[in-house]
Design a protein around this motif. Structure first.
Motif, PDB file in Angstrom:
ATOM      1  N   UNK B 487      12.632  21.288 -17.858  1.00 49.05           N
ATOM      2  CA  UNK B 487      11.988  20.404 -16.880  1.00 49.05           C
ATOM      3  C   UNK B 487      11.552  21.195 -15.656  1.00 49.05           C
ATOM      4  N   UNK B 488      10.507  21.971 -15.849  1.00 46.86           N
ATOM      5  CA  UNK B 488      10.024  22.788 -14.744  1.00 46.86           C
ATOM      6  C   UNK B 488       8.915  22.060 -14.003  1.00 46.86           C
ATOM      7  N   UNK B 489       9.062  21.971 -12.678  1.00 49.19           N
ATOM      8  CA  UNK B 489       8.030  21.392 -11.811  1.00 49.19           C
ATOM      9  C   UNK B 489       7.758  19.924 -12.101  1.00 49.19           C
ATOM     10  N   UNK B 490       8.739  19.240 -12.640  1.00 45.39           N
ATOM     11  CA  UNK B 490       8.555  17.796 -12.828  1.00 45.39           C
ATOM     12  C   UNK B 490       9.541  16.940 -12.033  1.00 45.39           C
ATOM     13  N   UNK B 491      10.760  17.438 -11.726  1.00 50.20           N
ATOM     14  CA  UNK B 491      11.597  16.628 -10.825  1.00 50.20           C
ATOM     15  C   UNK B 491      10.914  16.585  -9.457  1.00 50.20           C
ATOM     16  N   UNK B 492      10.907  15.430  -8.836  1.00 50.82           N
ATOM     17  CA  UNK B 492      10.088  15.293  -7.643  1.00 50.82           C
ATOM     18  C   UNK B 492      10.855  14.638  -6.511  1.00 50.82           C
ATOM     19  N   UNK B 493      10.864  15.318  -5.385  1.00 48.02           N
ATOM     20  CA  UNK B 493      11.459  14.729  -4.184  1.00 48.02           C
ATOM     21  C   UNK B 493      10.370  13.936  -3.479  1.00 48.02           C
ATOM     22  N   UNK B 494      10.651  12.699  -3.184  1.00 44.60           N
ATOM     23  CA  UNK B 494       9.663  11.854  -2.536  1.00 44.60           C
ATOM     24  C   UNK B 494      10.195  11.381  -1.195  1.00 44.60           C
ATOM     25  N   UNK B 495       9.294  10.972  -0.318  1.00 46.60           N
ATOM     26  CA  UNK B 495       9.776  10.373   0.936  1.00 46.60           C
ATOM     27  C   UNK B 495      10.416   9.028   0.646  1.00 46.60           C
ATOM     28  N   UNK B 496      11.102   8.496   1.602  1.00 46.13           N
ATOM     29  CA  UNK B 496      11.574   7.105   1.527  1.00 46.13           C
ATOM     30  C   UNK B 496      10.323   6.231   1.665  1.00 46.13           C
ATOM     31  N   UNK B 497       9.847   5.705   0.526  1.00 48.40           N
ATOM     32  CA  UNK B 497       8.557   5.009   0.526  1.00 48.40           C
ATOM     33  C   UNK B 497       8.557   3.794   1.457  1.00 48.40           C
ATOM     34  N   UNK B 498       9.722   3.133   1.570  1.00 47.76           N
ATOM     35  CA  UNK B 498       9.769   1.935   2.425  1.00 47.76           C
ATOM     36  C   UNK B 498       9.646   2.317   3.897  1.00 47.76           C
ATOM     37  N   UNK B 499      10.318   3.406   4.262  1.00 48.08           N
ATOM     38  CA  UNK B 499      10.209   3.870   5.654  1.00 48.08           C
ATOM     39  C   UNK B 499       8.805   4.391   5.927  1.00 48.08           C
ATOM     40  N   UNK B 500       8.234   5.041   4.922  1.00 45.95           N
ATOM     41  CA  UNK B 500       6.863   5.536   5.053  1.00 45.95           C
ATOM     42  C   UNK B 500       5.926   4.365   5.334  1.00 45.95           C
ATOM     43  N   UNK B 501       6.069   3.320   4.546  1.00 45.68           N
ATOM     44  CA  UNK B 501       5.234   2.130   4.732  1.00 45.68           C
ATOM     45  C   UNK B 501       5.431   1.574   6.136  1.00 45.68           C
ATOM     46  N   UNK B 502       6.685   1.546   6.546  1.00 43.32           N
ATOM     47  CA  UNK B 502       7.018   1.035   7.880  1.00 43.32           C
ATOM     48  C   UNK B 502       6.259   1.814   8.957  1.00 43.32           C
ATOM     49  N   UNK B 503       6.186   3.142   8.782  1.00 47.87           N
ATOM     50  CA  UNK B 503       5.489   3.984   9.756  1.00 47.87           C
ATOM     51  C   UNK B 503       4.011   3.611   9.857  1.00 47.87           C
ATOM     52  N   UNK B 504       3.455   3.113   8.774  1.00 51.43           N
ATOM     53  CA  UNK B 504       2.052   2.673   8.775  1.00 51.43           C
ATOM     54  C   UNK B 504       1.923   1.206   9.220  1.00 51.43           C
ATOM     55  N   UNK B 505       3.082   0.559   9.444  1.00 50.97           N
ATOM     56  CA  UNK B 505       3.044  -0.856   9.796  1.00 50.97           C
ATOM     57  C   UNK B 505       2.875  -1.751   8.582  1.00 50.97           C
ATOM     58  N   UNK B 506       3.307  -1.253   7.431  1.00 52.20           N
ATOM     59  CA  UNK B 506       3.151  -2.011   6.189  1.00 52.20           C
ATOM     60  C   UNK B 506       4.510  -2.559   5.756  1.00 52.20           C
ATOM     61  N   UNK B 507       4.605  -3.857   5.532  1.00 52.92           N
ATOM     62  CA  UNK B 507       5.875  -4.419   5.041  1.00 52.92           C
ATOM     63  C   UNK B 507       6.215  -3.827   3.674  1.00 52.92           C
ATOM     64  N   UNK B 508       7.508  -3.599   3.441  1.00 57.57           N
ATOM     65  CA  UNK B 508       7.888  -2.944   2.190  1.00 57.57           C
ATOM     66  C   UNK B 508       9.214  -3.483   1.689  1.00 57.57           C
TER      67      UNK B 508
END
Lengths: 187, 568
Positions: B487-508
């Protein structure tokens, strides 16, 4: 010409970039072009391309259909299917420092549709205009003397007799003036 | 009336019925942006990256059938459109892209932000133009729209030097028709071919219709249904053909191909007649061409003559618009029954049912299939979904059956990750009355998630469903199956999508178990504007069935039946 060389003639709009579109099509579809010649016709807005492609007879239809998809292509004909005249022109510069070589050149020119178009102390230029097969033969005949430079135009071709490939197309006058602007509206 | 080139552009767009365009300003297109202020009838959507603009125009076009328009500046603005143009090209979507170019005297001098845009986009557009004379401008725009939406549709780009945008002329709109020599967009089938096709259809014992994007593009869903019902011919769909026949129709077998239903693929390999309508025998639907549908005669109808006999040799090839051609075929098609064939198909379907993960799974954590099937359930199967590319896309195709055409938009031919979210924004602009869901993976979403700001600025009501498995799932699946689990280059660290949405003012909302899915749909519906739901799903799920690349179509790797052991 070998079995797998197919001749296609395309009438195209005489506009910048059209040659590029055709060349790009052949490259991206992975078609092997043997020669592609392009020149004007008797109509200023129409150019004519003769394309010799190294493919099986069965694959020509695909190429013709893909050419037709190009917006600037007016008409495409697969010429190998019908009686036609095809001509290739070569200029061959050979070393003719000694009389033997020179005599060989004149002999070739007598036997084939070739002629001497330039002569100097050291070299002679032979022009041959014929079908590709004959051009090949003349080149082979001259090779032993010592070819020092050569150029070929690639094939141009035309259907025989009343098989006429032409177009009634006239370009739109985009300036919209008197000639066909009557159905345009001023705003 | 004395108009500048920029104003001529806007006048022409108005006449083409354009009401929205997606773009990003810059130096070489600024005169046109200035002219926009005089044309409030055309809404301009400011994107955050030009790739988003091209996908939005694409999504708009797929949802409405109208031409989508995007606009960008020269150089980097234009090159950023390329992925979107290639996406539209592969799926035959009508898009017109307008780009600014450096002024004519500067062309070829490596001027600031100069790129040979017509050169760069030549292979990824149906046609393109570099306008060299202001007198050509209006006609060129008219021709561009004509080319984009006629015949086999596709993207067209118009590159307009800045000095032409500024130049002024007495403007006359070219009311006359576009004349394109040699361009024959609407071919009609000849009677002989129609008769030959009807003969094959009436003689067949095991016929099968393969319906593709062409059914939707030509608006032939009614004709398709009539043909299938009259001849009692089962129908399998390509990914882009989804919605061509309601998937709850008794003759519908679902999708075909690499991740299609086993029933569809078995039917193709056992049929004695394939009736291919508006599809192009892509390698993802045929598998090994040498063993493809070995016992079948083949009829192929496509609007593009160069598609006939390209991948699969056919017995009857008809170039033409499907709606017209099926109308030509119908009078010659006899009522059929094909009971033995349908019986065989029911057996395959029962076998598929037994293996259905929805009935057999009792492990920990939610599966993407459960989430997407629950979304189908809670949206009544009536949402307009736009997917990204990967496992979630195939699972959407399997577990969200669509009844209506153009309610499932996806990048099929090019498989463009990052397509889903911006295309959903474009689709919502075109179809404001639809409930639009962008169903995306955690990987693809991060490629174009900058458009969250666009969605907020436009207050566009798009629901974003992120199917988050923490992997580039489809690539991980291939690594598991064909690369000994490296599994090379497929595990993926992502941001906290809900907090990210919050930063844009998007309910999540984050959903971690199945009971919350209904609630999440309610929540999404309660929000006026963009909303983001993150569905945290099982990390190492696999999309079954799968036809490995180049394998025979019926040599699928199947999901094991309960009690069976998987052998790969």
């Amino acid at each position: 010409m070998s079995e797998n060389k197919q001749t296609v003639v395309a009438l195209v709009e005489n506009k910048p970039g059209v040659l590029n579109r055709v060349a790009s099509l052949f490259r991206r579809r992975n078609y092997n072009v043997d020669s592609l010649t392009v020149g004007r016709t008797h109509k200023a807005h129409v150019s004519r391309m003769t394309i010799v492609i190294d493919v099986e007879r069965n694959d020509v239809r695909q190429i013709v259909e893909n050419l037709k998809k190009l917006v600037n292509v007016i008409d495409v004909k697969y010429l190998s299917n019908e009686p036609h005249i095809s001509r290739d022109l070569a200029l061959v510069k050979v070393r003719t420092e000694n009389a033997d070589a020179y005599n060989h050149v004149t002999e070739v020119c007598e036997r084939y549709p070739a002629r001497i178009v330039d002569m100097g102390h050291e070299v002679t230029i032979v022009e041959v205009t014929a079908s590709s097969a004959v051009v090949e033969t003349v080149i082979d005949q001259l090779r032993p003397i010592g070819i020092v430079e050569m150029v070929r135009t690639g094939v141009v071709a035309m259907g025989r007799g009343t098989r006429i490939q032409d177009t009634q197309y006239e370009p739109v006058n985009v300036r919209g003036d008197q000639s066909n602007g009557s159905n345009g509206v001023l705003i | 009336m004395l108009l500048s080139g920029s104003e001529i552009v806007m006048e022409c767009l108005l006449r083409e019925g354009v009401d929205v365009m997606f773009g990003y300003p810059g130096g070489a297109i600024l005169p046109t942006y200035d002219a926009m202020t005089k044309y409030p009838q055309i809404h301009h959507v400011l994107v955050r990256h030009e790739q988003g603009a091209s996908h939005m125009a694409d999504g708009y076009a797929r949802a409405t059938g109208k031409v989508g328009v995007c606009i960008a500046t020269s150089g980097p603005g234009a090159t950023n459109l390329v992925t979107g143009l290639a996406t539209a090209m592969m799926d035959s979507v009508p898009v017109v892209a307008i780009t600014g170019q450096v002024p004519r005297p500067a062309i070829g001098t490596d001027a600031f932000q100069e790129t040979d845009v017509t050169g760069v986009t030549l292979p990824v557009t149906k046609h393109n133009y570099l306008v060299s004379d202001i007198h050509e401008l209006a006609y060129t725009i008219k021709e561009a729209f004509h080319v984009a939406r006629s015949g086999r549709q596709g993207p067209v780009l118009i590159d307009i030097p800045k000095d032409i945008q500024n130049e002024k002329i007495d403007f006359v709109y070219p009311e006359y028709d576009v004349v394109l020599p040699g361009y024959q967009p609407n071919l009609v089938a000849d009677a002989e071919d129609v008769a030959a096709a009807c003969r094959l259809i009436n003689e067949a014992e095991r016929p099968l219709i393969l319906a593709g994007h062409g059914i939707l593009m030509s608006g032939a869903t009614t004709q398709l249904r009539e043909l299938a019902e009259r001849g009692q011919i089962p129908v399998t769909l390509t990914l882009l053909g989804k919605g061509g026949l309601p998937e709850d129709h008794p003759l519908s077998l679902g999708m075909m191909g690499m991740h299609g239903t086993a029933t569809s693929n078995n039917a193709i390999q056992n049929a004695d007649l394939l009736i291919a309508l508006g599809m192009r025998f892509d390698d993802r639907v045929t598998g090994n061409l040498k063993t493809y549908a070995p016992n079948a005669k083949k009829i192929h109808v496509d609007i593009d003559p160069s598609e006939l006999n390209k991948n699969v040799k056919v017995d009857v090839g008809i170039a033409g618009d499907l709606r017209t051609v099926i109308d030509q075929l119908l009078p010659g098609v006899e009522a059929g029954a094909h009971q033995a064939w349908m019986g065989q198909i029911r057996e395959w379907q029962e076998d598929c049912d037994e293996r259905d993960i929805l009935k057999t799974y009792n492990g920990e954590g939610m599966l993407a299939a459960q989430v997407i099937n629950d979304l189908w359930h809670h949206t009544g199967g009536e949402a307009l979904t736009v997917t990204d590319v990967g496992q979630h896309q195939m699972i959407e195709a399997q577990y969200y059956p669509h009844r209506r055409p153009s309610t499932m938009l996806t990048s099929g031919g090019l498989g463009t990750m990052g397509f889903g979210f911006p295309a959903a924004i474009g689709a919502k602009f075109g179809k404001p009355e639809e409930e639009v869901w962008a169903i995306v993976g955690d990987g693809g979403f991060q490629m174009t998630m900058c458009e969250l700001a666009t969605a907020v600025q436009e207050r566009i009501n798009v629901n974003i469903a992120i199917i988050n498995n923490g992997f580039l799932g489809m690539v991980r699946q291939w690594q598991e199956m064909f690369y000994e689990e490296r599994y090379h280059a497929t595990p993926m660290v992502s941001p906290d999508f809900c907090k990210l949405a919050e930063a844009f003012g998007i309910p999540a909302m984050r959903v971690t178990n199945r009971e919350q899915v209904a609630e999440s749909v309610e929540f999404a519906r309660s929000v006026d504007g963009p909303v983001l739901i993150e569905y945290v799903v099982q990390k190492e799920d696999i999309v079954y069935p799968m036809v490995p690349t180049g394998a025979d179509l019926d040599k699928m790797i199947r999901r094991p039946k309960p009690g069976e052991v998987q052998t790969v």
